[in-house]
Design an enzyme around this catalytic site. Structure first.
Site, PDB file in Angstrom:
ATOM      1  N   GLY A  60      -3.279  -7.087   8.122  1.00  9.29           N
ATOM      2  CA  GLY A  60      -2.741  -7.190   9.278  1.00  9.29           C
ATOM      3  C   GLY A  60      -1.474  -7.882   9.307  1.00  9.29           C
ATOM      4  O   GLY A  60      -0.680  -7.989  10.427  1.00  9.29           O
ATOM      5  N   ASP A 103       0.812  -1.206  -0.080  1.00  4.21           N
ATOM      6  CA  ASP A 103      -0.009  -0.007  -0.073  1.00  4.21           C
ATOM      7  C   ASP A 103       0.830   1.149   0.074  1.00  4.21           C
ATOM      8  O   ASP A 103       1.823   1.347   0.814  1.00  4.21           O
ATOM      9  CB  ASP A 103      -0.862   0.114   1.067  1.00  4.21           C
ATOM     10  CG  ASP A 103      -2.219  -0.920   1.118  1.00  4.21           C
ATOM     11  OD1 ASP A 103      -2.218  -1.347   0.230  1.00  4.21           O
ATOM     12  OD2 ASP A 103      -2.854  -0.869   2.212  1.00  4.21           O
ATOM     13  N   LYS A 154      -8.198   0.772  -5.253  1.00  7.31           N
ATOM     14  CA  LYS A 154      -9.498  -0.012  -4.539  1.00  7.31           C
ATOM     15  C   LYS A 154     -10.680   0.918  -5.016  1.00  7.31           C
ATOM     16  O   LYS A 154     -10.666   2.041  -5.161  1.00  7.31           O
ATOM     17  CB  LYS A 154      -9.126   0.324  -3.041  1.00  7.31           C
ATOM     18  CG  LYS A 154      -8.270  -0.792  -2.695  1.00  7.31           C
ATOM     19  CD  LYS A 154      -8.158  -0.461  -0.882  1.00  7.31           C
ATOM     20  CE  LYS A 154      -7.114  -1.082  -0.430  1.00  7.31           C
ATOM     21  NZ  LYS A 154      -7.222  -2.466  -0.348  1.00  7.31           N
ATOM     22  N   ARG A 209      -6.501 -20.535   6.685  1.00 12.73           N
ATOM     23  CA  ARG A 209      -6.934 -21.914   7.274  1.00 12.73           C
ATOM     24  C   ARG A 209      -7.988 -22.479   6.795  1.00 12.73           C
ATOM     25  O   ARG A 209      -8.260 -23.384   6.403  1.00 12.73           O
ATOM     26  CB  ARG A 209      -6.667 -21.781   8.761  1.00 12.73           C
ATOM     27  CG  ARG A 209      -5.266 -21.790   9.121  1.00 12.73           C
ATOM     28  CD  ARG A 209      -5.203 -22.329  10.718  1.00 12.73           C
ATOM     29  NE  ARG A 209      -3.851 -22.476  11.333  1.00 12.73           N
ATOM     30  CZ  ARG A 209      -2.905 -23.441  11.225  1.00 12.73           C
ATOM     31  NH1 ARG A 209      -3.433 -24.541  10.574  1.00 12.73           N
ATOM     32  NH2 ARG A 209      -1.787 -23.303  11.724  1.00 12.73           N
ATOM     33  N   GLY A 224      -0.357  -3.851   4.006  1.00 15.45           N
ATOM     34  CA  GLY A 224      -1.058  -2.572   3.883  1.00 15.45           C
ATOM     35  C   GLY A 224      -0.409  -1.564   4.857  1.00 15.45           C
ATOM     36  O   GLY A 224       0.677  -1.110   4.267  1.00 15.45           O
ATOM     37  N   GLY A 283      -5.575  -3.025   8.513  1.00 10.28           N
ATOM     38  CA  GLY A 283      -5.386  -1.660   9.326  1.00 10.28           C
ATOM     39  C   GLY A 283      -5.016  -1.979  10.871  1.00 10.28           C
ATOM     40  O   GLY A 283      -5.232  -0.868  11.518  1.00 10.28           O
TER      41      GLY A 283
END
Lengths: 291, 189
Positions: free
Chosen positions: A213, A23, A80, A164, A234, A152
C-alpha cells in the site's frame, strides 16, 4: 555450510537497506525502476492491483519473463512463489533468482505449511503482520522480513498497523525478564533462541522492510520513521500517472525520510497517484494468508 | 576524530557500529548540509552502486566529495564504495567519483548464488575473514596502487594514497583489522 549460506543471504538484505524495491512486469519497467534508483526489482507478471482486479488463481510468473528482467538490469532481481509451493521455489532457484518472496499476494498453495527455506541456497523474504509471524518465518529460514500490509490497495493503513505491532512487540520483548521470555516465546509459538535474540538486540535477527500500500514519498517516509529499514513499492509506481518521477521521489524520500522540507519538495507535482481502494471496500484479504 | 559515513543507501549502520567499537565518532551523510563542517575521514558503504551514485549526483554531493578526496581526505569504500571510487568499471559505463586509479568488474562473481565467504591476508596485517556479496573485484590497477589482498588470484583490496577499497565487507564480521587500518590512515593524514 548451510549456516554460512544463511549468513550470506542475510547479508544481501543488509545491502538493500535504505533502499526501495519496486514491482515490475516488463524489462522496460525494470529499466525505468533501475534508472530511478531502485535497489532491487520484483519481477512479476501482474502487479498486485491487477491480480486483485483479475481474480482467479495467481501463480509464479513465467521463468522466461523473469529472465528477460534479469537480463535487463544489473541490480538484484526478486520473484514471488506461492506460500508453501516449494516446487515453484526450486524453479526460481534454478534460474538463479537473487531473492524469493514467498508471498501472500499469490494464491497460497498450502494452507498449513510454509516452505522449508533452510534447504534452499537462494534467500527468501516473507511477509509478517506481527513479531510471531516474523520469527516463525525466520525459523523456517527466511533471511529477510517485510510487513504484509494489504497489497494492491494503495492504502498504507495495514502496513502501518503491522509495523506498529511488530515494533511494539519488539519493545515489549526487550524489557522482559528471563522467566517472562519463556512464556512469551511459547505464546507466540516461536523458538526460544529467537525470542532471546529480540530481547537482547531489540530488533529482528534479519532486515525488516515495509510493504503493502505504499504509494507516495510521504507513505515511504512514514514507514521509515516507524522503523522500516527500507520499502517495497508494488502497484504504487506503475499504476500512477508519472512512474519515473514518482519512483525517483520515493527513493529520495527513503534516504531523507526525516527531512520534511525535502519531502515537501519531493511530493510536488508527481501527477496522479494510484487510485487505491479503502480497507472496507476490499473483498479479498491477502494479509490473512499464511500465519 | 570524526568519520562521515555516506548513508544514502546500503549497509552504513554496520560501519557505524564497527567504528563505534573502535572509539571513533561517526555521523551520517544524507545531503549537502551534512558535509558543511569539517571531518577527518569518509566511509562509502556497500549497497547498490547505481542507487548511491544516482543519489550522490542528485543530492549535489558528487563534486564536493570528489574535491575533498582529491584534497587528501582519507576515504574507505567497501563493495559499492569501491565501484564509486573506481576510475573505470569494465562492465558498466558509469563513472561516479572516479578518483582511484583502478578498473573494477561489477557483480564479478554473478548473482546471489555466487556470493561467498573466504579468509585471506590483508596487507601485512594478517589473515582476515572476508564476506563477498554480489561483489566486484579489481581487474587492473595503476602504478600508484598498492595491492592489499587477493582471493583466487583476483585483487579484492587495494590502497592508493588516501584511498582504501575492499571488494568484501569487513563491517559484517567481528574482525576489526581493516577498520583499524583505515583509522590509522586517518590519524596519519
Amino acid at each position: 555450510m548451510k549456516n554460512e549460506r544463511f549468513e550470506l543471504n542475510k547479508n544481501l538484505a543488509q545491502m538493500l537497506k535504505g533502499g526501495v524495491i519496486m514491482d515490475v512486469t516488463t524489462p522496460e519497467q525494470a529499466k525505468i525502476a533501475e534508472a530511478a534508483g531502485a535497489c532491487a526489482v520484483m519481477a512479476l507478471e501482474r502487479i498486485p492491483a491487477d491480480i486483485r482486479a483479475a481474480g482467479g488463481v495467481s501463480r509464479m510468473s513465467d521463468p522466461k519473463m523473469i529472465k528477460g528482467i534479469q537480463n535487463a538490469v544489473t541490480i538484484p532481481v526478486m520473484a514471488k512463489c506461492r506460500i508453501g509451493h516449494f516446487a515453484e521455489a526450486q524453479i526460481l532457484q534454478a534460474i538463479e533468482i537473487d531473492y524469493i518472496d514467498e508471498s501472500e499476494v499469490l494464491s497460497p498453495a498450502d494452507d498449513k505449511y510454509h516452505i522449508d527455506k533452510t534447504v534452499f541456497r537462494v534467500p527468501f523474504v516473507c511477509g509478517a503482520r506481527d513479531l510471531g509471524e516474523a520469527l516463525r518465518r525466520i525459523n523456517e529460514g527466511a533471511a529477510m522480513i517485510r510487513t504484509k500490509g494489504e497489497p494492491g490497495t494503495g492504502d498504507v493503513v495495514q502496513a502501518v498497523r503491522h509495523m506498529r505491532i511488530m515494533q511494539s512487540e519488539i519493545r515489549r520483548f526487550g524489557s522482559m525478564s528471563a522467566d517472562e521470555l519463556y512464556e512469551a516465546a511459547k505464546e507466540l509459538a516461536v523458538p526460544y533462541d529467537l525470542a532471546v535474540y529480540v530481547h537482547e538486540n531489540k530488533k529482528l535477527p534479519v532486515v525488516n522492510f515495509a510493504a503493502g500500500g505504499v504509494a507516495t514519498p510521504a507513505d515511504a517516509a512514514l514507514m521509515m520513521q516507524l522503523g522500516a529499514e527500507g520499502v517495497f513499492v508494488g502497484s504504487g509506481i506503475f499504476k500512477s500517472g508519472n512512474p519515473e518521477k514518482r519512483a525517483a521521489a520515493i527513493v529520495k524520500a527513503v534516504t531523507n525520510y526525516e527531512d520534511a522540507d525535502m519531502l515537501a519538495e519531493l511530493s510536488e507535482d508527481l501527477g496522479e497517484a494510484m487510485v487505491g481502494i479503502n480497507e472496507h471496500e476490499i473483498e479479498l484479504i491477502m494479509e490473512e494468508r499464511g500465519k | 576524530m570524526k568519520i562521515g559515513i555516506l548513508a544514502l543507501q546500503g549497509a552504513f549502520a554496520e560501519h557505524e557500529k564497527m567504528l563505534g567499537g573502535l572509539g571513533a565518532e561517526t555521523f551520517e551523510i544524507r545531503q549537502k548540509r551534512d558535509i558543511e563542517t569539517a571531518f577527518d575521514g569518509l566511509i562509502i558503504p556497500g549497497g547498490e552502486s547505481t542507487v548511491q551514485g544516482k543519489l550522490l549526483a542528485e543530492l549535489g554531493l558528487t563534486e564536493r566529495i570528489k574535491a575533498l578526496i582529491k584534497g587528501g581526505l582519507p576515504v574507505f569504500g567497501t563493495c559499492a564504495g569501491l565501484l564509486l571510487l573506481a576510475k573505470r568499471i569494465e562492465n558498466d559505463e558509469h563513472v561516479y567519483l572516479g578518483t582511484m586509479d583502478i578498473t573494477a568488474v561489477r557483480n564479478a562473481y554473478g548473482r546471489q548464488l555466487g556470493s561467498f565467504s573466504a579468509a585471506a591476508e590483508f596487507g601485512d596485517m594478517g589473515e582476515v575473514p572476508m564476506t563477498f556479496i554480489r561483489a566486484p573485484y579489481i581487474s587492473g590497477a595503476g602504478d600508484g596502487v598498492e595491492i592489499m589482498s587477493r582471493v583466487g588470484g583476483r585483487i579484492v583490496a587495494a590502497r592508493q594514497n588516501n584511498m582504501l577499497v575492499t571488494a568484501f565487507h569487513p563491517e559484517l564480521n567481528d574482525n576489526k583489522t581493516v577498520h583499524s587500518a583505515f583509522l590509522d590512515m586517518v590519524r596519519a593524514s
